[in-house]
Design an enzyme around this catalytic site. Sequence first.
Site: not given
Length: 414
Positions: A173-174
């Site tokens: 996600d990051s």
Amino acid sequence: MTEKKSSGPLAGIKVLELGTLIAGPFCSRMLAEFGADVIKIEAPDGGDPIRQWRVLKDGTSLWWSVQSRNKKSVTLNMKDPRGQDIAKRLALDADIVIENYRPGVLEKWGVGYEDLRKINPATIMVRLSGYGQTGPMKDLPGFGAIGESMGGLRYVSGHPDRPPVRIGISIGDSLAALHGVIGAMMALRHRDVTGGRWNGKTGAECVAGQGQMVDVALYEAVFNMMESMVPEYDYAGVVRARTGGALPGIVPSNTYTTKEGENIVIAGNGDAIFKRLMSAIGRDDMANDPQLARNDGRVPRTEEIDGAIQAWCDTKHIDEALAILKAADVPVGKIYSVRDMMSDPQFLARRMIEQHAFSDGTPLKLPAITPKLSETPGETRWLGPALGEHNDVVLRALGFDDAHIAQLKNERVI
């Protein structure tokens, strides 16, 4: 809360965040840290689920303090046409819209990219999803863990004799969020050189630069980190696999265990560094071996080299090993826990830990903002807001009076 005005490089840029959890919110978080005015839309009945994730204070996640710092929280029932209309008005006024719903959800609400750009040609929309806005998998749910697996990261993580492991953070996600930030800045630059911000008018009087959609797929963001995997497979049929703590094909670069069982990372893969390393550990025979002078000669003897380094580490306490190798100018480091970070001189010298406080006075340390800009650094202006904390100020800016706002509250639109 008294709002602290931004002096960051993105001051004056308006961002609307439509999303939950990690990828979209982390993307807008970085923009907020550097001065953008970020309005986060949340559901009135509980808000972003991350508010209740992991360690809590008074029912709210400590992670929330970081992930939503500098953002304004506005609650909207997006199933109500009035909520959708407010979101659309905010989106049309924004420089950048960031969303991480499944493809099609925003279109159902009337705030999709095509809906907005018909009115505001300068619309920039960052769309983060598991598989992107096109392709046969676009409608499937795609969490970071799936993106890490499909993008290749999980396949190379762990030891060769065990199943793949995951990194203990939401790295997929990051990574997608960071790609979203990069795409947003590129799109903003293009908009500004092609005419700039929309003047709010339509038809012949419309003046606007060219906006665009930034389509970020989680698996593609991870895939983008996979270095030389594709050409190595295409040309030589090499399928890179798990190698534990080592960096494959770059020798020596591995994790080693010291006398008392602590772990250090030693990166002696530069040719000159390798020679210094082997001399420092008493292996002049290997330091002066012509076959080991270059990386391509060291790779076939990886096991022998790692064995020599580990045998030396077996005899040393970690502080002694670190001191010897640092004195030899060999890249070496302890594997840090958060406890180590909080008192480390380098972290402290770089001011990587910020001191803040909750509204009740309880002190709280947060990670500082990166990257560090010399003239317009990022800053934490306030911690993650209470649910709907900014409803009144944002709606008043749209022209709603107190009576109308009260009605929206009573009818659970906000």
